[in-house]
Design an enzyme around this catalytic site. Structure first.
Site, short mmCIF file in Angstrom:
data_model
loop_
_atom_site.label_atom_id
_atom_site.label_comp_id
_atom_site.label_asym_id
_atom_site.label_seq_id
_atom_site.Cartn_x
_atom_site.Cartn_y
_atom_site.Cartn_z
N ASP A 400 -3.07 5.04 12.90
CA ASP A 400 -2.71 4.67 11.55
C ASP A 400 -2.19 5.97 10.93
O ASP A 400 -2.83 7.05 11.10
CB ASP A 400 -4.06 3.98 10.70
CG ASP A 400 -3.31 3.04 9.84
OD1 ASP A 400 -2.17 3.19 9.32
OD2 ASP A 400 -4.07 2.20 9.29
N GLU A 455 -1.52 -7.70 5.26
CA GLU A 455 -2.45 -7.10 4.25
C GLU A 455 -1.90 -6.99 2.83
O GLU A 455 -2.55 -6.72 1.74
CB GLU A 455 -2.45 -5.80 4.88
CG GLU A 455 -3.30 -5.45 5.98
CD GLU A 455 -3.65 -4.11 6.48
OE1 GLU A 455 -4.51 -3.13 5.85
OE2 GLU A 455 -2.90 -3.60 7.25
#
Length: 634
Positions: A400, A455
């Site tokens: 990430d 998200e």
């Protein structure tokens, strides 16, 4: 034979010879200042695109236009590149042309279909500047796209920029995502000219009288810089803007492909053109690469769950009961206070992850772990982490926060892709670039985020119904569907949320719900227990960007259907274009008191109806029907 007849025959033969010598295997046409190359025709109903490169006599500038069936796809658009030592955007003169056909068959591990064939006509046009510097413009055309790249056969210094652009009719419908470094901009509808001044993702979709065209990029590596689109409101021009002001080069250069996926919507959504353009797989043995469903609970538990061995064991047990092959441990597992001190020789012994991996292995579940890019940004760090994770038995990494498409970060991608493959670790990139052919070259890349996914708290139903025609055309997309617990934070219904697991393709289909939310929706849970993550075929059944999208994906003899809609409640009509014969269709839709299931037997080609709530959708499984078949579930 009379003189007139002999003359006409001679003329005919001469014409045929001339045709043979001017068309060649790439079916290229040329006059004194223009060259054309068309893709191989597959059907008359969906003609192949045709690219035309022109050289202006006065300025020596190149342009490229694309048409389809004689209709406009891309208007004549600037082509050119500028380096420290040579300006290839003007004053060019033509040298020569070379044609060939590209015919490659390859197999992928995930995606819209596993068996692929890349069949493209290629024309290489060579030009020179007044100083003698040489530029090769390589143009490829297939049945579903046109692409070009610049090849500099010699070293001409660093690249300072491109003059490449795409010109669309001002009134062309456009679906654009605002550019962000993590590629998580939302898609919204405009016209080509009305879009506000700014920068947009290069995965932009346009509708002209020649059909739909998705702009894209392929074969992007650390030898170059990522691209975005720069636009001035009031024009239909979208310029290529590189992430770097200067692209470092140390020799000959082949830039990424500037690609245009084009055709009707069925052709665009089914296209693998950006993969077809990319380099062949660099991973010789891919037997360890296995796509699959992943239980991912971060959106419910956050870091506390990631720090809890007991919670993770519970999730593993739940995945095992569902026959889901993976469970993902997100941020928190390697944190102790702020972070592990990896200079401590005992730091690895302090982790409970090996115990979780052993627990999961005994139940037939593989573990995927989240890790921040900063833990892997040097060769020394990668030499610590990657062999350790492999030794523990971890199956994959979710890396990430790259948040850049500049050349240094792309060079990091080159390194991490090679090293994760060497350590048999599958990859899910977040905060990342988008695939751009990566999954063909590196088939252990299961999915990438690069999308405003589950998200996000501000997604719209329009965005959700645009993604199948834009971002997800390019490659696997980690949207993370299935987050039923986020009622009020997502714009769609429960049935639409089930359908997203089919509508959105991802080699790791990361399901973002909680065990409790699945148990409260047994129909959704049962559907997710059936769904694969690799497909034999993909078809668009019906759709319009920003309004509706219904895709069918085949696994063996079963078709999985996913539909998502924006706007008011309706009775949706869906053509069952999945093949002849009789099919049992089991549909999950929204009812007055939750999800409900319908069963009906239909013939291939029939139109079936589904009641869809506001911003709703549906999911379905279709299997061949014969007397005695009562369900498609296995």
């Amino acid at each position: 034979m009379g003189v007139a007849r002999r003359t006409s025959v001679a003329a005919l033969c001469a014409g045929l010879v001339a045709t043979l010598f001017t068309t060649g295997p790439a079916r290229a046409e040329q006059d004194a200042h223009a060259w054309a190359v068309s893709g191989p025709e597959r059907t008359t109903a969906s003609p192949a695109p045709r690219a035309r490169v022109s050289l202006d006599d006065t300025t020596g500038k190149l342009s490229l236009a694309v048409s389809r069936g004689g209709r406009t796809v891309i208007e004549p658009s600037p082509v050119g590149i500028v380096t420290e030592q040579a300006d290839f955007s003007q004053d060019l003169r033509f040298l020569h042309r070379k044609d060939r056909m590209v015919d490659e068959r390859y197999r992928t591990k995930s995606g819209k279909r596993l068996e692929r064939r890349a069949l493209m006509n290629e024309t290489r046009l060579s030009f020179a500047t007044p100083e003698g510097a040489r530029l090769d413009l390589v143009v490829r055309a297939s049945a579903d796209g046109v692409a070009y790249r610049y090849v500099l056969p010699a070293a001409y210094g660093d690249v300072l920029g491109e003059t490449s652009a795409f010109r669309l009719p001002s009134d062309a419908n456009a679906w654009l995502g605002t550019y962000r470094v993590d590629n998580e901009g939302q898609f919204a509808p405009y016209t080509a000219a009305s879009a506000p001044t700014g920068e947009y993702s290069d995965q932009a979709l346009f509708e002209t009288d020649g059909g739909y065209t998705l702009l894209a990029e392929s074969d992007l590596t650390g030898t170059y810089s990522g691209a975005r689109l720069a636009h001035d409101q009031g024009t239909g021009t979208y310029r290529i803007k590189l992430a770097d002001d200067r692209v470092r080069t140390d020799g000959p250069l082949a830039t990424p492909w500037r690609a245009m996926v084009t055709g009707d919507l069925t052709t665009v959504t089914r296209s693998t053109f950006t993969d077809d353009l990319a380099r062949a797989s660099k991973v010789a043995d891919t037997t360890w690469v296995r796509p699959g469903t992943v239980l991912w609970t971060w959106l419910a538990g956050g870091r506390p769950a990631g720090q809890s061995l007991a919670a993770q064991k519970t999730y593993v047990d739940y995945a095992a009961e569902r026959n889901w092959p993976y469970e993902a441990v997100d941020a928190g597992w390697y944190f102790k206070a702020d972070a592990w001190d990896t200079t401590d020789p005992d730091w690895q012994a302090n982790s409970w992850l090996p115990e979780l991996v052993d627990h999961a292995r005994a139940k037939g579940v593989g573990i995927i772990v989240w890790i921040h890019q900063r833990e892997l940004d040097t060769p020394e760090e990668r030499a610590q982490w990657l062999p350790t994770l492999e030794r523990w038995g971890v199956k994959g990494v979710k890396i990430d926060f790259m948040d850049s498409e500049k050349q240094p970060m792309l060079q990091w991608y080159d390194a991490i892709l090679k090293e994760t493959a060497a350590h048999h670790l599958m990859v899910n990139f977040h905060g990342s670039t988008i695939p751009k052919g990566m999954q063909r070259t590196w088939p252990h890349v299961m999915t990438l985020e690069g999308v405003a996914g589950e998200e996000k708290r501000t997604n719209t139903a329009v965005h959700l119904t645009t993604l199948p025609f834009t971002r997800n055309v390019i490659g696997s997309m980690d949207f993370t569907p299935g987050a039923f617990q986020r009622v009020g934070l997502r714009p769609n219904s429960d049935a639409a949320e089930v359908g997203l697991a089919v509508t959105y393709e991802s080699g790791f289909q990361m399901l973002a719900g909680t065990p409790e939310s699945y148990d409260a929706r047994p129909l959704a849970r049962a559907f997710f227990e059936q769904i694969p993550a690799a497909w034999d075929d993909t078809r668009l059944l019906t759709g319009r960007p920003g309004q509706e999208a219904v895709l069918a994906r085949r696994d063996g003899d079963r078709w999985f259907l996913g539909g998502v809609y924006a706007g008011a409640a309706r009775t949706a009509e869906v053509p069952l274009s999945i093949g002849p014969g009789r099919w049992l269709v089991e549909t999950i839709r929204d009812g007055a008191d939750g999800l409900v299931q319908d069963r009906q037997v239909l013939r291939g080609g029939d139109t079936f109806t589904v009641d869809v709530v506001t911003n709703g959708g549906f999911a379905a499984i279709a299997c061949p029907w014969k007397p005695g078949v009562t369900t498609c579930y296995r």
